[in-house]
Scaffold this motif. Structure first.
Motif, PDB file in Angstrom:
ATOM      1  N   PRO A  82       8.179  -9.532  -4.035  1.00 14.26           N
ATOM      2  CA  PRO A  82       7.319  -8.524  -3.674  1.00 14.26           C
ATOM      3  C   PRO A  82       7.109  -6.959  -4.026  1.00 14.26           C
ATOM      4  O   PRO A  82       6.346  -6.550  -4.244  1.00 14.26           O
ATOM      5  CB  PRO A  82       7.695  -8.558  -1.964  1.00 14.26           C
ATOM      6  N   GLN A  83       8.503  -6.420  -4.431  1.00 17.30           N
ATOM      7  CA  GLN A  83       8.562  -5.130  -4.865  1.00 17.30           C
ATOM      8  C   GLN A  83       8.092  -5.049  -6.221  1.00 17.30           C
ATOM      9  O   GLN A  83       7.320  -4.120  -6.492  1.00 17.30           O
ATOM     10  CB  GLN A  83       9.944  -4.729  -4.734  1.00 17.30           C
ATOM     11  N   ARG A  84       8.107  -6.217  -6.962  1.00 18.22           N
ATOM     12  CA  ARG A  84       7.556  -5.979  -8.455  1.00 18.22           C
ATOM     13  C   ARG A  84       6.202  -6.115  -8.234  1.00 18.22           C
ATOM     14  O   ARG A  84       5.396  -5.389  -9.030  1.00 18.22           O
ATOM     15  CB  ARG A  84       8.276  -7.388  -9.129  1.00 18.22           C
ATOM     16  N   LEU A  85       5.541  -6.976  -7.320  1.00 19.01           N
ATOM     17  CA  LEU A  85       4.123  -7.197  -7.238  1.00 19.01           C
ATOM     18  C   LEU A  85       3.410  -5.748  -6.830  1.00 19.01           C
ATOM     19  O   LEU A  85       2.581  -5.357  -7.143  1.00 19.01           O
ATOM     20  CB  LEU A  85       3.637  -8.114  -6.343  1.00 19.01           C
ATOM     21  N   GLU A  86       4.044  -5.055  -5.887  1.00 24.62           N
ATOM     22  CA  GLU A  86       3.752  -3.941  -5.409  1.00 24.62           C
ATOM     23  C   GLU A  86       3.693  -2.948  -6.393  1.00 24.62           C
ATOM     24  O   GLU A  86       2.734  -2.039  -6.555  1.00 24.62           O
ATOM     25  CB  GLU A  86       4.735  -3.640  -4.147  1.00 24.62           C
ATOM     26  N   ASP A  87       4.743  -2.759  -7.256  1.00 27.80           N
ATOM     27  CA  ASP A  87       4.877  -1.818  -8.208  1.00 27.80           C
ATOM     28  C   ASP A  87       3.777  -1.990  -9.264  1.00 27.80           C
ATOM     29  O   ASP A  87       3.252  -0.916  -9.853  1.00 27.80           O
ATOM     30  CB  ASP A  87       6.165  -2.054  -8.878  1.00 27.80           C
ATOM     31  N   GLU A  88       3.301  -3.305  -9.413  1.00 28.16           N
ATOM     32  CA  GLU A  88       2.494  -3.761 -10.717  1.00 28.16           C
ATOM     33  C   GLU A  88       0.904  -3.335 -10.029  1.00 28.16           C
ATOM     34  O   GLU A  88      -0.047  -3.875 -10.727  1.00 28.16           O
ATOM     35  CB  GLU A  88       2.708  -5.073 -10.992  1.00 28.16           C
ATOM     36  N   GLY A  89       0.805  -3.206  -8.812  1.00 27.42           N
ATOM     37  CA  GLY A  89      -0.660  -3.000  -8.200  1.00 27.42           C
ATOM     38  C   GLY A  89      -1.219  -4.234  -7.567  1.00 27.42           C
ATOM     39  O   GLY A  89      -2.387  -4.288  -7.319  1.00 27.42           O
ATOM     40  N   GLN A  90      -0.429  -5.415  -7.358  1.00 26.62           N
ATOM     41  CA  GLN A  90      -0.909  -6.430  -6.900  1.00 26.62           C
ATOM     42  C   GLN A  90      -0.709  -6.433  -5.432  1.00 26.62           C
ATOM     43  O   GLN A  90      -1.153  -7.451  -4.681  1.00 26.62           O
ATOM     44  CB  GLN A  90       0.072  -7.599  -7.560  1.00 26.62           C
ATOM     45  N   GLY A  91      -0.026  -5.819  -4.812  1.00 26.68           N
ATOM     46  CA  GLY A  91       0.364  -5.765  -3.348  1.00 26.68           C
ATOM     47  C   GLY A  91      -0.278  -4.255  -2.986  1.00 26.68           C
ATOM     48  O   GLY A  91      -0.294  -3.361  -3.638  1.00 26.68           O
ATOM     49  N   VAL A  92      -0.506  -4.080  -1.478  1.00 27.15           N
ATOM     50  CA  VAL A  92      -0.557  -2.877  -0.857  1.00 27.15           C
ATOM     51  C   VAL A  92       0.264  -2.198  -0.678  1.00 27.15           C
ATOM     52  O   VAL A  92       1.444  -2.663   0.055  1.00 27.15           O
ATOM     53  CB  VAL A  92      -1.713  -3.261   0.714  1.00 27.15           C
ATOM     54  N   ALA A  93       0.399  -0.938  -1.150  1.00 24.91           N
ATOM     55  CA  ALA A  93       1.508  -0.259  -0.885  1.00 24.91           C
ATOM     56  C   ALA A  93       1.968   0.373   0.563  1.00 24.91           C
ATOM     57  O   ALA A  93       0.995   0.482   1.253  1.00 24.91           O
ATOM     58  CB  ALA A  93       1.185   1.221  -1.640  1.00 24.91           C
ATOM     59  N   GLY A  94       3.118   0.079   0.707  1.00 21.73           N
ATOM     60  CA  GLY A  94       3.749   0.375   2.319  1.00 21.73           C
ATOM     61  C   GLY A  94       3.646  -0.773   2.917  1.00 21.73           C
ATOM     62  O   GLY A  94       4.024  -0.647   4.286  1.00 21.73           O
ATOM     63  N   SER A  95       3.127  -1.899   2.557  1.00 24.01           N
ATOM     64  CA  SER A  95       2.905  -2.859   3.514  1.00 24.01           C
ATOM     65  C   SER A  95       4.067  -4.150   3.515  1.00 24.01           C
ATOM     66  O   SER A  95       4.210  -4.772   4.250  1.00 24.01           O
ATOM     67  CB  SER A  95       1.778  -3.839   3.283  1.00 24.01           C
TER      68      SER A  95
END
Length: 250
Positions: A82-95
């Motif tokens: 999940p952290q990787r996906l967030e860092d790559e812009g695939q996840g909503v930041a802070g969620s």
């Protein structure tokens, strides 16, 4: 006219409920299958929203999400994906947050086969030891770390039977194709104890913590059901279900 007025009111209420109910597509780590099925039922009952669940290996979900798979929420078996996906812009930041901390067990479908200290790994004459693919399944990685710490990895590697994910690994052991294997405690626990067979609950210091993180994906950012599900996972009723399957909750 009064019965007709009551009928219209009832129809309006039904239409209003339908309009407010949404659907969320959820990618769920295989180890979390049983608790998530129950949580989804309670979520639908309590909120009116519907969670559509897909179960599999976290590593495979990562690849599918990057290839455009239509998931709104990821419930991973680790914290790195999940952290990787967030860092790559695939996840909503802070969620992102940890919804469960998993426990690894060495399990056999045979009663009395696995001793409470796991000495069977060194002393047993078993032919097959099942574990999930460590490249895609965090519980498989934890199993390898445990064997490394015990100094048994090289010795036992010829006996490995590798499952694509933790669900398939459990099936290898449950069917008797492997005498024992490393799986998630949640797969064999009921009411806080092992439902059948025999097991060694691997001490937490034998491997890295299995912190399982949830992430709101970009596709679900404006989906009310996706945000409602993430909120529901932190509710008292969901936490009680998660703990009932042997997980810790931060």
């Amino acid at each position: 006219m009064r019965p007709m007025r009551h009928l219209c009111s009832a129809l309006l209420l039904c239409l209003s409920f339908t309009a407010s109910a949404d659907e969320v597509q959820v990618a769920v780590a295989a180890n979390f299958t049983a608790p998530m099925q129950k949580i989804a039922e309670a979520f639908a009952r309590d909120t009116g929203h519907r969670a559509v669940l897909a179960f599999g290996a976290t590593g495979k979900f990562y690849a599918q999400i990057n290839n455009g798979a239509p998931f709104d929420v990821l419930l991973a078996a680790d914290e790195q994906t999940p952290q990787r996906l967030e860092d790559e812009g695939q996840g909503v930041a802070g969620s992102r947050f940890t919804y469960a901390i998993g426990s690894l067990v060495l399990w056999s479908a045979r009663e009395g086969y696995v001793d409470p200290q796991g000495r069977v790994l060194a002393d047993g004459d078993f032919r097959h030891l099942a574990l999930a693919n460590p490249k895609t399944a965090p519980y498989g990685a934890a199993a390898l770390q445990t064997l490394e710490k015990l100094g048994l990895r090289e010795r036992l590697q010829p006996r490995f039977v590798q499952g694509e994910n933790i669900a398939q690994t459990h099936q290898f052991v449950a069917s008797g194709n492997a005498e024992l294997g490393f799986i998630a405690l949640s797969q064999v626990v009921e009411d806080g104890r092992i439902a059948r067979g025999s097991a060694w609950r691997v001490p937490a210091d034998q491997h890295q913590p299995i912190r399982q993180d949830a992430l709101l994906l970009q596709r679900g950012e404006h989906n009310p059901a996706a945000r409602a599900l993430l909120d529901y996972l932190r509710s008292a009723s969901a936490v009680a279900l998660i703990r009932a399957y042997g997980y810790e909750v931060p």
